[in-house]
Design a protein around this motif. Structure first.
Motif, PDB file in Angstrom:
ATOM      1  N   GLN A 134     -20.006-106.294 -67.685  1.00  0.00           N
ATOM      2  CA  GLN A 134     -19.881-106.263 -69.150  1.00  0.00           C
ATOM      3  C   GLN A 134     -19.423-107.615 -69.676  1.00  0.00           C
ATOM      4  O   GLN A 134     -19.918-108.106 -70.680  1.00  0.00           O
ATOM      5  N   ASN A 164     -28.853 -99.866 -69.798  1.00  0.00           N
ATOM      6  CA  ASN A 164     -27.520-100.359 -69.439  1.00  0.00           C
ATOM      7  C   ASN A 164     -26.445 -99.706 -70.286  1.00  0.00           C
ATOM      8  O   ASN A 164     -25.397 -99.306 -69.796  1.00  0.00           O
ATOM      9  N   THR A 165     -26.738 -99.610 -71.579  1.00  0.00           N
ATOM     10  CA  THR A 165     -25.744 -99.055 -72.494  1.00  0.00           C
ATOM     11  C   THR A 165     -25.361 -97.651 -72.077  1.00  0.00           C
ATOM     12  O   THR A 165     -24.181 -97.323 -71.992  1.00  0.00           O
ATOM     13  N   GLY A 213      -7.318 -98.929 -72.425  1.00  0.00           N
ATOM     14  CA  GLY A 213      -7.230-100.267 -72.998  1.00  0.00           C
ATOM     15  C   GLY A 213      -6.452-100.315 -74.295  1.00  0.00           C
ATOM     16  O   GLY A 213      -5.648-101.214 -74.516  1.00  0.00           O
ATOM     17  N   GLN A 260     -12.112 -96.674 -70.315  1.00  0.00           N
ATOM     18  CA  GLN A 260     -11.396 -97.931 -70.493  1.00  0.00           C
ATOM     19  C   GLN A 260     -10.828 -98.041 -71.889  1.00  0.00           C
ATOM     20  O   GLN A 260      -9.762 -98.612 -72.089  1.00  0.00           O
ATOM     21  N   ALA A 261     -11.545 -97.488 -72.854  1.00  0.00           N
ATOM     22  CA  ALA A 261     -11.103 -97.594 -74.237  1.00  0.00           C
ATOM     23  C   ALA A 261      -9.756 -96.912 -74.404  1.00  0.00           C
ATOM     24  O   ALA A 261      -8.851 -97.449 -75.032  1.00  0.00           O
ATOM     25  N   GLU A 309     -10.318-105.724 -70.650  1.00  0.00           N
ATOM     26  CA  GLU A 309     -10.646-104.302 -70.683  1.00  0.00           C
ATOM     27  C   GLU A 309     -12.093-104.036 -70.270  1.00  0.00           C
ATOM     28  O   GLU A 309     -12.562-102.909 -70.372  1.00  0.00           O
ATOM     29  N   ILE A 368     -27.744-105.812 -78.663  1.00  0.00           N
ATOM     30  CA  ILE A 368     -28.814-106.437 -77.890  1.00  0.00           C
ATOM     31  C   ILE A 368     -28.420-106.593 -76.421  1.00  0.00           C
ATOM     32  O   ILE A 368     -29.222-106.351 -75.527  1.00  0.00           O
ATOM     33  N   LYS A 375     -25.527 -96.295 -69.253  1.00  0.00           N
ATOM     34  CA  LYS A 375     -24.758 -96.283 -68.008  1.00  0.00           C
ATOM     35  C   LYS A 375     -23.302 -96.631 -68.260  1.00  0.00           C
ATOM     36  O   LYS A 375     -22.412 -96.091 -67.644  1.00  0.00           O
ATOM     37  N   ASP A 376     -23.104 -97.562 -69.158  1.00  0.00           N
ATOM     38  CA  ASP A 376     -21.753 -98.081 -69.308  1.00  0.00           C
ATOM     39  C   ASP A 376     -20.840 -97.257 -70.201  1.00  0.00           C
ATOM     40  O   ASP A 376     -19.637 -97.313 -70.069  1.00  0.00           O
ATOM     41  N   ILE A 377     -21.450 -96.500 -71.111  1.00  0.00           N
ATOM     42  CA  ILE A 377     -20.592 -95.868 -72.114  1.00  0.00           C
ATOM     43  C   ILE A 377     -19.534 -94.923 -71.538  1.00  0.00           C
ATOM     44  O   ILE A 377     -18.369 -95.044 -71.899  1.00  0.00           O
ATOM     45  N   GLY A 400     -26.418-104.750 -74.860  1.00  0.00           N
ATOM     46  CA  GLY A 400     -26.101-103.462 -74.261  1.00  0.00           C
ATOM     47  C   GLY A 400     -24.647-103.048 -74.357  1.00  0.00           C
ATOM     48  O   GLY A 400     -24.166-102.271 -73.547  1.00  0.00           O
ATOM     49  N   ALA A 454     -31.917-103.030 -71.682  1.00  0.00           N
ATOM     50  CA  ALA A 454     -30.600-103.134 -72.284  1.00  0.00           C
ATOM     51  C   ALA A 454     -30.089-101.753 -72.695  1.00  0.00           C
ATOM     52  O   ALA A 454     -28.913-101.435 -72.530  1.00  0.00           O
ATOM     53  N   LEU A 469     -18.027 -95.027 -68.747  1.00  0.00           N
ATOM     54  CA  LEU A 469     -17.020 -95.869 -68.134  1.00  0.00           C
ATOM     55  C   LEU A 469     -16.134 -96.530 -69.188  1.00  0.00           C
ATOM     56  O   LEU A 469     -14.913 -96.523 -69.111  1.00  0.00           O
ATOM     57  N   SER A 470     -16.811 -97.062 -70.212  1.00  0.00           N
ATOM     58  CA  SER A 470     -16.029 -97.826 -71.175  1.00  0.00           C
ATOM     59  C   SER A 470     -15.215 -96.918 -72.089  1.00  0.00           C
ATOM     60  O   SER A 470     -14.238 -97.351 -72.678  1.00  0.00           O
ATOM     61  N   ASN A 471     -15.608 -95.641 -72.196  1.00  0.00           N
ATOM     62  CA  ASN A 471     -14.760 -94.732 -72.966  1.00  0.00           C
ATOM     63  C   ASN A 471     -13.414 -94.537 -72.279  1.00  0.00           C
ATOM     64  O   ASN A 471     -12.377 -94.524 -72.920  1.00  0.00           O
ATOM     65  N   ARG A 500     -22.169-109.982 -69.817  1.00  0.00           N
ATOM     66  CA  ARG A 500     -23.030-109.743 -70.977  1.00  0.00           C
ATOM     67  C   ARG A 500     -22.388-110.254 -72.262  1.00  0.00           C
ATOM     68  O   ARG A 500     -23.083-110.698 -73.176  1.00  0.00           O
ATOM     69  N   LEU A 555     -31.804-108.236 -68.359  1.00  0.00           N
ATOM     70  CA  LEU A 555     -31.378-108.548 -69.721  1.00  0.00           C
ATOM     71  C   LEU A 555     -31.819-109.963 -70.099  1.00  0.00           C
ATOM     72  O   LEU A 555     -32.398-110.192 -71.165  1.00  0.00           O
ATOM     73  N   GLU A 571      -2.852-100.295 -73.513  1.00  0.00           N
ATOM     74  CA  GLU A 571      -2.338-101.383 -72.700  1.00  0.00           C
ATOM     75  C   GLU A 571      -2.696-102.738 -73.279  1.00  0.00           C
ATOM     76  O   GLU A 571      -3.127-103.615 -72.556  1.00  0.00           O
ATOM     77  N   ARG A 622     -11.673-104.910 -78.573  1.00  0.00           N
ATOM     78  CA  ARG A 622     -11.093-104.953 -77.233  1.00  0.00           C
ATOM     79  C   ARG A 622     -10.883-106.384 -76.763  1.00  0.00           C
ATOM     80  O   ARG A 622     -11.552-107.296 -77.206  1.00  0.00           O
ATOM     81  N   GLN A 651     -29.321-105.746 -63.478  1.00  0.00           N
ATOM     82  CA  GLN A 651     -29.161-105.477 -64.913  1.00  0.00           C
ATOM     83  C   GLN A 651     -29.134-106.770 -65.711  1.00  0.00           C
ATOM     84  O   GLN A 651     -29.823-106.913 -66.716  1.00  0.00           O
ATOM     85  N   HIS A 711     -16.681-101.938 -79.175  1.00  0.00           N
ATOM     86  CA  HIS A 711     -16.070-102.852 -78.211  1.00  0.00           C
ATOM     87  C   HIS A 711     -15.421-104.050 -78.884  1.00  0.00           C
ATOM     88  O   HIS A 711     -14.703-104.800 -78.235  1.00  0.00           O
ATOM     89  N   ASP A 721     -35.544-109.979 -70.735  1.00  0.00           N
ATOM     90  CA  ASP A 721     -35.885-109.351 -72.015  1.00  0.00           C
ATOM     91  C   ASP A 721     -35.545-110.260 -73.181  1.00  0.00           C
ATOM     92  O   ASP A 721     -36.309-110.387 -74.145  1.00  0.00           O
TER      93      ASP A 721
END
Lengths: 304, 329
Positions: free
Chosen positions: B167, A7-8, A22, A18-19, B162, B148, A10-12, B150, A4, A14-16, B170, B204, A25, B158, B200, B155, B207
């Motif tokens: 995501q 994953n976090t 987002g 988007q933030a 978005e 937990i 990897k995503d951060i 991820g 997990a 990207l999501s920044n 999850r 998850l 919008e 949001r 992924q 977030h 886990d």
């Protein structure tokens, strides 16, 4: 939880991105932006706001008392009376301004009543289905098959032609269209997985219907309501024209038009009927343009 | 009616003779002219802490089974017994309460989240609706669950649109998890995701199972995904289970011809290992509105005999059950 965490990371990034996108919008903002691109709709909004403002501040902006006989009968426009006087000698401009209060309250009041009735009935019919749906939809059919104007005339004449009665009658008869629209939307939305998820999470039925389903059919309701306001204003004008609307001395655009029923007025005293006619036209057009703009802005398929 | 006898394990959920028929209506008075037998007499026991997978091709009734188990589309016949209670006999209040232990993760992450709700509200809602947590604690719990699965607490403000598909899935998992359920029905949770994200999400889920002692009923249409995650696999065909066994038994020693055909459809990445002959099934799944007499698989089965066309085989066996007159191996 090692996976997990990976994953976090990897995503951060990207999501920044988007933030930032987002946050700007959000749904309401997107709609506002699209609405503002619709020029006629914005024009409609401005005109409608001006009408509302003049209705709210009527005592401040009207040149004289709308009920006071202050001049000659049916005098042509002059410096003293900018739009002339009516057949009893009251200032026409003041009456026009005060009349907007009546027309707007009929429009907004009637629509507020029937949107509530239609939405609740439509939601119940759509969500519960089966015989509940059957009963409500047949009731809608019955209401839709009434000769609308006749029934309103009869009801108003029974209840008495007063502003509140007109609002109530228009409100009680106007709901079938919204009821059908809401039922249709609810029928499709209740099959969505997020509604099923709500059931699986053990939410109560009212919570699912009012917090999860109805907010998602807001767009058609809102669009229909704006057009409904315009219709109600016209309906009040028709009723007043037929003498079953708001009664004199209270001014409404409709009963001001009533005075144009005679041929002499129509042909030689245009100041008596052109201004109220223009006001009805302006109000209805501006609301319809707003409704158009709103419909386009809320349609997810019109991506601009 | 437990099919797999096991002394040390306790059953968490028992499905007995589950049937779900959808009426076919025709004409102006919507007369019922027939029935689609989506699930037709399914028995299944799920033990605590295991992952059992339900596999089969499109339209075989696996999603319907999942939805019937969580009582989204209540069954036509049969019993779903969860924690010793038969779900269809419960009052709506009792059912709502027991739902906190019985959750579902949906296939499509794009339609399973309410587009009008912020993620924070979406996740806080179950806790508030069941009044399981103090109001002051809710926000912290939402932060925890986001971490937990991820995601981060920023977030929370949001909206679903978005987020990416993975995501969103999850978030769907977080929502199912926040009530701390015992059993989660995963209705093809990775089918709508691309392969890298599939791994992924599967990791998850694995886990989470370790951390929270979850039991999964995992629904999938291919054996590939399932091999990695399940303890036991049930193969479904036309509304019935045709084979049920431990994962390695299914892969090493499939006994039903249909299972074997499914295994042959599962690609082998290494070309040097592709020595085996391939069995490709002919034809389509028969219509569940008009299932064939006898064994439902006989029309496509390479080994079909006369008895297969007249008599439906029953599930037989202890640890490795199979419904076939002429099982392989």
């Amino acid at each position: 939880m090692s996976m997990a965490n990976v994953n976090t990371e990897k995503d951060i990034p990207l999501s920044n991105v988007q933030a930032q996108l987002g946050a700007e919008e959000s749904y309401m903002r997107m709609i506002t932006k699209r609405f503002l691109k619709h020029k006629l709709a914005v024009l409609g909004l401005i005109v409608f706001c001006l009408i509302i403002l003049s209705a709210v501040f009527a005592p401040l902006i009207s040149p004289s008392d709308p009920y006071e006989i202050s001049g000659e009968f049916a005098a042509a426009p002059s410096g003293e009376h900018m739009l002339g006087t009516d057949q009893v000698g009251r200032d026409l401009l003041s009456r026009l301004i005060y009349a907007s209060r009546v027309s707007l309250s009929v429009g907004v009041g009637a629509v507020a009543i029937y949107v509530v009735i239609g939405t609740v009935l439509g939601a119940i019919a759509g969500y519960f289905g089966k015989w509940v749906d059957m009963v409500i939809m047949r009731l809608t059919d019955v209401f839709m098959s009434f000769p609308y104007l006749m029934v309103i005339l009869v009801l108003v004449s029974i209840m008495g032609p007063d502003l509140y009665n007109i609002i109530i009658v228009l409100g009680l008869l106007g709901w079938p269209a919204i009821c059908r629209i809401v039922r249709g939307s609810v029928l499709s939305i209740k099959e969505m997985d997020y509604v099923k998820a709500g059931v699986a999470l053990g939410y109560s039925t009212p919570k699912i219907v009012f917090q999860h389903i109805l907010p998602n059919c807001l767009a058609p309701i809102l669009v229909n309501a704006t057009f409904g306001i315009a219709q109600a204003i016209i309906m009040e004008a028709s009723l007043s024209f037929l003498g079953m609307g708001v009664q004199p001395p209270t001014a409404s655009w409709g009963n001001m038009l009533t005075e144009a029923q005679s041929l002499t007025v129509l042909s030689s005293q245009p100041w008596l009927w052109v201004p109220p006619g223009m006001m009805i036209l302006l109000a209805v057009l501006s609301i319809n343009f707003m409704g158009d703009g709103l419909r386009d802005a809320m349609d997810p398929k019109s991506l601009k | 009616m437990s099919l797999i006898k096991s002394d040390e394990r306790t059953p968490l959920l028992e499905v007995q003779n589950l049937k779900k028929y959808f009426p076919i209506k025709k004409g102006i008075i919507s007369r019922t002219v027939g029935q689609v037998k989506a699930v037709d007499g399914l028995n299944l026991t799920i033990y605590e802490g295991e992952t059992i997978s339900l596999v089969g091709e499109s339209g075989c009734g696996k999603s319907t089974t999942g939805r019937a188990i969580v009582q989204l589309d209540p069954q036509t016949e049969g019993k779903v017994i969860f924690k010793g209670k038969e779900l269809s006999t419960l009052s709506s209040m009792e059912l709502r309460k027991i739902r906190t232990d019985l959750q579902i993760i949906f296939q499509d992450p794009y339609s399973s989240l309410n587009p009008r709700k912020r993620i924070g509200d979406l996740l806080a809602e179950p806790l508030l609706a069941h009044k399981l947590t103090d109001k002051s604690e809710v926000s912290r719990k939402v932060d925890d669950i986001l971490e937990i699965v991820g995601l981060s607490k920023f977030h929370k403000s949001r909206y679903p649109h978005e987020f990416s598909g993975g995501q969103r899935q999850r978030i769907g998992i977080a929502r199912a998890l926040i009530l701390q359920p015992k059993l989660i029905v995963c209705d093809e949770p990775v089918s709508a995701l691309d392969v890298s994200i599939q791994a992924q999400v599967l990791n998850l889920l694995k886990d989470l199972q370790k951390e929270f002692q979850l039991t999964y009923l995992f629904i999938a249409h291919g054996l590939g995904v399932v091999k990695y995650i399940s303890d036991r696999i049930a193969v479904m065909y036309l509304g019935k289970i045709v084979e049920l066994a431990k994962t390695e038994d299914i892969f090493k020693n499939p006994r039903h011809p249909y299972t074997q055909a499914l295994l042959h459809a599962y690609p082998i990445p290494n070309p040097h290992l592709r020595s085996r002959e391939r069995i490709v099934m002919e034809g389509d799944v028969p219509s569940p509105a008009n299932p064939p007499k006898g064994c439902s698989f006989h029309a496509r089965c390479p080994l079909a005999q006369d008895i297969c066309r007249s008599q439906a085989p029953a599930l037989q066996g202890d640890e490795h059950t199979v419904a076939c007159h002429f099982p392989l191996g």
